[in-house]
Design an enzyme around this catalytic site. Sequence first.
Site, PDB file in Angstrom:
ATOM      1  N   LEU A 181       0.867  -1.177   0.000  1.00  0.00           N
ATOM      2  CA  LEU A 181       0.000   0.000   0.000  1.00  0.00           C
ATOM      3  C   LEU A 181       0.906   1.231   0.000  1.00  0.00           C
ATOM      4  O   LEU A 181       1.984   1.213   0.591  1.00  0.00           O
ATOM      5  CB  LEU A 181      -0.894   0.020   1.241  1.00  0.00           C
ATOM      6  CG  LEU A 181      -1.956  -1.082   1.337  1.00  0.00           C
ATOM      7  CD1 LEU A 181      -2.615  -1.058   2.714  1.00  0.00           C
ATOM      8  CD2 LEU A 181      -2.990  -0.926   0.244  1.00  0.00           C
ATOM      9  N   ASP A 182       0.462   2.293  -0.658  1.00  0.00           N
ATOM     10  CA  ASP A 182       1.228   3.540  -0.676  1.00  0.00           C
ATOM     11  C   ASP A 182       1.403   4.079   0.742  1.00  0.00           C
ATOM     12  O   ASP A 182       0.623   3.771   1.644  1.00  0.00           O
ATOM     13  CB  ASP A 182       0.504   4.596  -1.512  1.00  0.00           C
ATOM     14  CG  ASP A 182       0.489   4.264  -2.991  1.00  0.00           C
ATOM     15  OD1 ASP A 182       1.359   3.488  -3.433  1.00  0.00           O
ATOM     16  OD2 ASP A 182      -0.384   4.790  -3.695  1.00  0.00           O
ATOM     17  N   ARG A 183       2.399   4.914   0.921  1.00  0.00           N
ATOM     18  CA  ARG A 183       2.680   5.495   2.227  1.00  0.00           C
ATOM     19  C   ARG A 183       1.468   6.230   2.798  1.00  0.00           C
ATOM     20  O   ARG A 183       1.183   6.153   3.992  1.00  0.00           O
ATOM     21  CB  ARG A 183       3.872   6.449   2.139  1.00  0.00           C
ATOM     22  CG  ARG A 183       4.317   6.941   3.509  1.00  0.00           C
ATOM     23  CD  ARG A 183       5.519   7.811   3.408  1.00  0.00           C
ATOM     24  NE  ARG A 183       5.027   9.184   3.355  1.00  0.00           N
ATOM     25  CZ  ARG A 183       5.766  10.248   3.206  1.00  0.00           C
ATOM     26  NH1 ARG A 183       7.053  10.134   3.044  1.00  0.00           N
ATOM     27  NH2 ARG A 183       5.247  11.445   3.186  1.00  0.00           N
ATOM     28  N   SER A 218      -1.580   5.568   2.283  1.00  0.00           N
ATOM     29  CA  SER A 218      -2.739   4.675   2.372  1.00  0.00           C
ATOM     30  C   SER A 218      -2.702   3.900   3.677  1.00  0.00           C
ATOM     31  O   SER A 218      -1.654   3.709   4.279  1.00  0.00           O
ATOM     32  CB  SER A 218      -2.728   3.665   1.218  1.00  0.00           C
ATOM     33  OG  SER A 218      -2.777   4.318  -0.018  1.00  0.00           O
TER      34      SER A 218
END
Length: 141
Positions: free
Chosen positions: A106-108, A110
């Site tokens: 997951l993106d930072r 997110s």
Amino acid sequence: MSEAEGIRLNKFLASCGVGSRRACDALVQEGHIEINGKPCLNPAQRVEPTDFVRVDGKRVQAKQTNTVLFYKPRGYVCSREDELGRDTIYTILPSILQHLHHVGRLDRDSEGLLILTNDGDLSQQLMHPSKLVEKEYLVTS
């Protein structure tokens, strides 16, 4: 063939942490493996739970697999180390879980549920595009 009839030698050796399946095939063919005290040169040999397997004279046993669900909060990178020095999910994991690998990322910015495991077969089943496992994301602003 069912798991009750044993697993292929290379898969067993890989589950013991000896190496990749290909590397384990090479070890078998080069004569480094014994099963129940006898040399084994057959990579297709099946290993039963009661078999005694040695690699270069040292006994090997399958490692226990672990899988956990982890809720990743915002602000952490899904990586072991970050080249920019940002906090990673491993900075907040307890030491007993540090050996697990994240399945996907997951993106930072997110947050959400991640699977952490040391089971390579599970990771492959969940992540390889040929397996067509659907992933669902809810995006809000």
